[in-house]
Design an enzyme around this catalytic site. Structure first.
Site, PDB file in Angstrom:
ATOM      1  N   CYS A   1       0.854  -1.183   0.000  1.00 13.78           N
ATOM      2  CA  CYS A   1       0.000   0.000   0.000  1.00 13.78           C
ATOM      3  C   CYS A   1       0.890   1.233   0.000  1.00 13.78           C
ATOM      4  CB  CYS A   1      -0.942   0.103   1.188  1.00 13.78           C
ATOM      5  SG  CYS A   1      -2.178  -1.166   1.247  1.00 13.78           S
TER       6      CYS A   1
ATOM      7  N   ARG B   1       4.123  -0.726  -4.698  1.00 12.60           N
ATOM      8  CA  ARG B   1       3.783  -1.171  -3.346  1.00 12.60           C
ATOM      9  C   ARG B   1       2.436  -1.886  -3.288  1.00 12.60           C
ATOM     10  NH1 ARG B   1       6.937   1.459   0.524  1.00 12.60           N
ATOM     11  NH2 ARG B   1       5.481   0.820   2.124  1.00 12.60           N
TER      12      ARG B   1
ATOM     13  N   TRP C   1      -2.971  -2.664  -1.676  1.00 15.79           N
ATOM     14  CA  TRP C   1      -2.726  -4.104  -1.779  1.00 15.79           C
ATOM     15  C   TRP C   1      -3.648  -4.714  -0.735  1.00 15.79           C
ATOM     16  CZ3 TRP C   1      -1.177  -8.196   1.276  1.00 15.79           C
ATOM     17  CH2 TRP C   1      -0.703  -9.338   0.614  1.00 15.79           C
TER      18      TRP C   1
ATOM     19  N   ASN D   1      -1.979   2.239   5.474  1.00 17.49           N
ATOM     20  CA  ASN D   1      -1.135   1.113   5.089  1.00 17.49           C
ATOM     21  C   ASN D   1      -0.892   0.314   6.358  1.00 17.49           C
ATOM     22  OD1 ASN D   1       0.948  -0.571   4.264  1.00 17.49           O
ATOM     23  ND2 ASN D   1       2.484   1.054   4.145  1.00 17.49           N
ATOM     24  N   GLY D   2      -1.236  -0.975   6.353  1.00 18.57           N
ATOM     25  CA  GLY D   2      -1.053  -1.796   7.551  1.00 18.57           C
ATOM     26  C   GLY D   2      -2.320  -2.573   7.845  1.00 18.57           C
TER      27      GLY D   2
ATOM     28  N   LYS E   1      11.811 -16.431  -9.448  1.00 18.63           N
ATOM     29  CA  LYS E   1      11.661 -15.360 -10.449  1.00 18.63           C
ATOM     30  C   LYS E   1      10.588 -15.754 -11.471  1.00 18.63           C
ATOM     31  CE  LYS E   1      13.066 -12.539  -9.080  1.00 18.63           C
ATOM     32  NZ  LYS E   1      13.635 -12.557  -7.789  1.00 18.63           N
TER      33      LYS E   1
ATOM     34  N   HIS F   1      14.298 -38.070  -5.139  1.00 19.48           N
ATOM     35  CA  HIS F   1      13.429 -38.356  -3.990  1.00 19.48           C
ATOM     36  C   HIS F   1      12.034 -37.772  -4.183  1.00 19.48           C
ATOM     37  CE1 HIS F   1      16.817 -40.048  -1.919  1.00 19.48           C
ATOM     38  NE2 HIS F   1      17.518 -38.946  -2.137  1.00 19.48           N
TER      39      HIS F   1
ATOM     40  N   LYS G   1       6.019  -5.092  -3.573  1.00 23.69           N
ATOM     41  CA  LYS G   1       7.467  -4.967  -3.442  1.00 23.69           C
ATOM     42  C   LYS G   1       7.886  -4.956  -1.977  1.00 23.69           C
ATOM     43  CE  LYS G   1      11.538  -3.933  -5.179  1.00 23.69           C
ATOM     44  NZ  LYS G   1      12.103  -5.179  -5.704  1.00 23.69           N
TER      45      LYS G   1
HETATM   46  C1  G6P Z   1       8.461  -9.257  -1.319  1.00 25.98           C
HETATM   47  C2  G6P Z   1       9.047  -8.939  -2.676  1.00 25.98           C
HETATM   48  C3  G6P Z   1      10.277  -9.797  -2.924  1.00 25.98           C
HETATM   49  C4  G6P Z   1      11.287  -9.607  -1.797  1.00 25.98           C
HETATM   50  C5  G6P Z   1      10.661  -9.880  -0.432  1.00 25.98           C
HETATM   51  C6  G6P Z   1      11.579  -9.444   0.706  1.00 25.98           C
HETATM   52  O1  G6P Z   1       7.932 -10.534  -1.315  1.00 25.98           O
HETATM   53  O2  G6P Z   1       8.085  -9.146  -3.682  1.00 25.98           O
HETATM   54  O3  G6P Z   1      10.877  -9.429  -4.144  1.00 25.98           O
HETATM   55  O4  G6P Z   1      12.372 -10.460  -1.985  1.00 25.98           O
HETATM   56  O5  G6P Z   1       9.446  -9.127  -0.288  1.00 25.98           O
HETATM   57  O6  G6P Z   1      11.749  -8.067   0.616  1.00 25.98           O
HETATM   58  P1  G6P Z   1      12.934  -7.255   1.256  1.00 25.98           P
HETATM   59  O7  G6P Z   1      12.633  -5.832   0.932  1.00 25.98           O
HETATM   60  O8  G6P Z   1      12.886  -7.518   2.733  1.00 25.98           O
HETATM   61  O9  G6P Z   1      14.187  -7.740   0.659  1.00 25.98           O
END
Ligand code: G6P
Length: 608
Positions: free
Chosen positions: A2, A27, A74, A100-101, A485, A504, A603
């Site tokens: 957010c 965000r 979000w 946000n939160g 990815k 396995h 993000k």
């Molecule tokens: C989210 C993002 C990822 C990231 C992860 C940790 O899931 O989409 O790309 O690796 O958060 O984020 P940070 O900012 O703590 O590295």
């Protein structure tokens, strides 16, 4: 997660808010809205979907005013519909709130407010804030916000406006970032500095439990209980150019191609080739304290957790320090054993990830020293850690992390040399690692020049529904990262495994429709991986291999080979991950996916 932006000044706030939302879109992007303090009261425009739709709606309604707040969502509570989009209003429709939160006790508060006659129109937790502020409002907005927040449990970064105070924005934070931007005769409030860079680089970071009141002629900061606090004004080194696409089709592609430079930035001034050593200024620990470290726990989430796994190989192999790696979301709820001599390292691109932040706070509460490896300067983790290393990757906007990952690895490499040389690492071993680290950016450039070849491979496989990624040793985490990815941006189901684990379970999935991506570098695991490759061939799986330059043997086994230059074992992940970033990117583009803003992701994950 957010994004919030607020503006008060002399200009029309609407274009400023919309541009700010664009910068914050990474965000969260399932719905968005604005609240403008106009001469007709609070005008709210909001909509489900991307910000482009909001822009259209705002254009039609054409509200204007010199103060307002906006939000990109979000969803946590309630579907991403137009009704649930922020801003949320109180019953009198005078007070607008963006948040946000998560308000954890919103259920109890909502029931109480409803019994007192408040009428709710959304499924969100945030709406309780608007009604709660209304309940306390007696003409003083900041006091009403402070009183309302004293009833709230959970996390928030909020911005509030009220039509009775047409030139005022009240912001408050607890657990979700908020930054005040100081312009000339104008002030901004945002979740992230990127949203305000066009207007100012002078900022004040709010801490948890703090509020800010912004008016066109100044701003003040207090605690939520209205005690004044004085804050330091800081200068942001990022500029507007750094947050633009610079001719690339997507931010992700730009960021993949920036890696030679971001890697140089991560290592600049830190490598000491003559001494076979390195220098790190921000750890805030004396040499004798650093020598006493006898165990490291690294904790992180997502891609940063994969970097942590590779850090474990680096630090154990070359600094000979025992390392454990744990998901931050697990670490925070365990009762980890943290003895004297244990250092906890948290890795986070954003420096705001809720689980990572909570894990760090838990470690500190237990008396451990906590070091942060962060990208965003001034982020909460960077500020609350006892010391650490900035990776200087510059703004990373594509949701799928790329350049931050390789820069985290570079920082871990530098740290390995630093701690290693205080222990058993010889000058020659140090010199070798330093010189290999120095040569990585050039080698990355070489791999990037193969992008079109990787695109050709993507064309052959983009319609498959499943992929398996296999690697061993320090390239096992790269298999995890390659699979992540692909999942993140193309929505293809992909799994990463240590190559030997294939038999396995995953081997049951292999047939002529299963692409298997191998990392098969010339290192101690090479022969074993070749055998694993034979096992896949025997079941007619399709093989894409990332191999060391000059390896002709592998052509006999793999359907496609992507070569990477040779380097020292533990540093190979800095190279082997690059083809996987490009493969995921090209596949996602061919599938028509929104590469920079993949569905359901954000993000910066500031909720648990
Ligand atoms: C989210 C993002 C990822 C990231 C992860 C940790 O899931 O989409 O790309 O690796 O958060 O984020 P940070 O900012 O703590 O590295």
């Amino acid at each position: 997660m957010c994004g919030i932006i607020g503006y008060v000044g002399k200009k029309d706030c609407v274009p400023i808010l919309l541009e700010g939302l664009r910068r914050l879109e990474y965000r969260g992007y399932d719905s968005s809205g604005v609240a403008v303090l106009s001469s007709d009261g609070v005008i709210v425009e909001k909509t489900a979907g991307k910000i482009g739709l909001l822009e259209k709606k705002v254009k039609q309604a054409s509200p204007s005013g010199t103060a307002g707040v906006a939000h990109t969502r979000w969803a946590t509570h309630g579907e991403p519909t137009t009704e649930n989009a922020h801003p949320h209003l109180d019953c009198s429709r005078k007070i607008a709130v963006v948040h946000n939160g998560i308000i954890e006790n919103f259920g109890v508060l909502k029931e109480k407010l409803q019994s007192e006659g408040h009428v709710f129109t959304t499924e969100t937790d945030t709406e309780v804030l608007a009604h709660l502020i209304e309940e306390y409002y007696d003409g003083n907005l900041e006091r009403a916000v402070g009183n309302a927040l004293s009833m709230v449990e959970g996390t928030y970064g909020i911005a509030v406006v009220c039509s009775d105070s047409p030139g005022k924005i009240v912001g408050a934070r607890n657990g979700s970032p908020l930054v005040v931007g100081i312009g000339k005769g104008e002030y901004l409030l945002a979740s992230d500095v990127a949203a305000m860079l066009r207007h100012t680089n002078q900022v004040v970071y709010l801490d948890d439990g703090e509020m800010a009141v912004l008016e066109a002629d100044g701003f003040s900061t207090t605690t939520i209980s209205q005690q004044r606090v004085s804050k330091k004004v800081e200068e942001v080194s990022w500029n507007l150019e750094m947050i633009q696409k610079a001719g690339f089709k997507h931010f992700m592609l730009k960021e993949i191609f920036e890696q030679p430079q971001s890697l140089r930035n991560a290592m600049r001034g830190r490598l000491l080739p003559e001494e076979g050593s390195s220098r790190l200024g921000g750890l805030n620990m004396s040499d004798s304290e650093l020598r006493k470290i006898d165990r490291i726990i690294i904790t992180a989430c997502g891609t940063s957790w994969h970097a942590a796994l590779i850090g474990e190989y680096m630090l154990e192999e070359h600094a000979r320090i025992p390392v454990e790696v744990e998901y931050a979301s697990e670490f925070r709820y365990r009762n980890p054993i943290l003895r004297e001599g244990t250092v906890v390292i948290v890795i986070s691109q954003s420096g705001e990830t809720a689980d990572t932040l909570a894990a760090m706070r838990e470690a500190k509460k237990k008396g451990a020293r906590a070091l942060g490896i962060c990208n965003v300067v001034g982020s909460t983790i960077a500020r609350e850690s006892d010391g650490g290393v900035y990776i200087h990757a510059g703004p990373e906007i594509g949701v799928a992390s790329t350049k931050a990952f390789t820069s985290q690895l570079a920082a871990l490499g530098v740290l390995t040399v630093y701690l290693g040389r205080m222990r058993t690492m010889s000058i020659d071993e140090g010199k070798l690692i330093v010189s290999e680290l120095k040569s990585i950016p050039e080698k990355v450039e070489k791999i990037l020049s193969e992008s079109s070849k990787i695109e050709e491979i993507a064309k052959e496989y983009y319609s498959h529904s499943n992929f398996i990624y296999l690697g061993r040793g320090w390239n096992f985490p790269v298999a995890l990262e390659g699979a992540l990815k692909l999942k993140e941006i193309s929505y293809i189901h992909a799994e990463g495994y240590p190559a030997a684990e294939m038999k396995h379970g995953p081997i049951a999935l292999i047939d002529e429709n299963m692409p298997v991506v191998f990392i098969c570098i010339r290192d101690s695991a090479y022969d074993k991986i070749m055998s694993n490759m034979e096992e896949v061939r025997a079941r007619r799986g399709k093989i894409i291999a990332v191999a060391t330059e000059g390896d002709k043997e592998i052509r006999k086994r793999a359907d496609h080979v992507i070569y990477v230059p040779e380097t020292l074992g533990v540093l190979t992940p800095l190279l082997t991950v690059i083809p996987f970033q490009l493969l995921a990117y090209h596949i996602a583009v061919l599938r028509g996916c929104d590469v920079d803003q993949p569905r359901n992701l954000a993000k910066s994950v500031t909720v648990e």
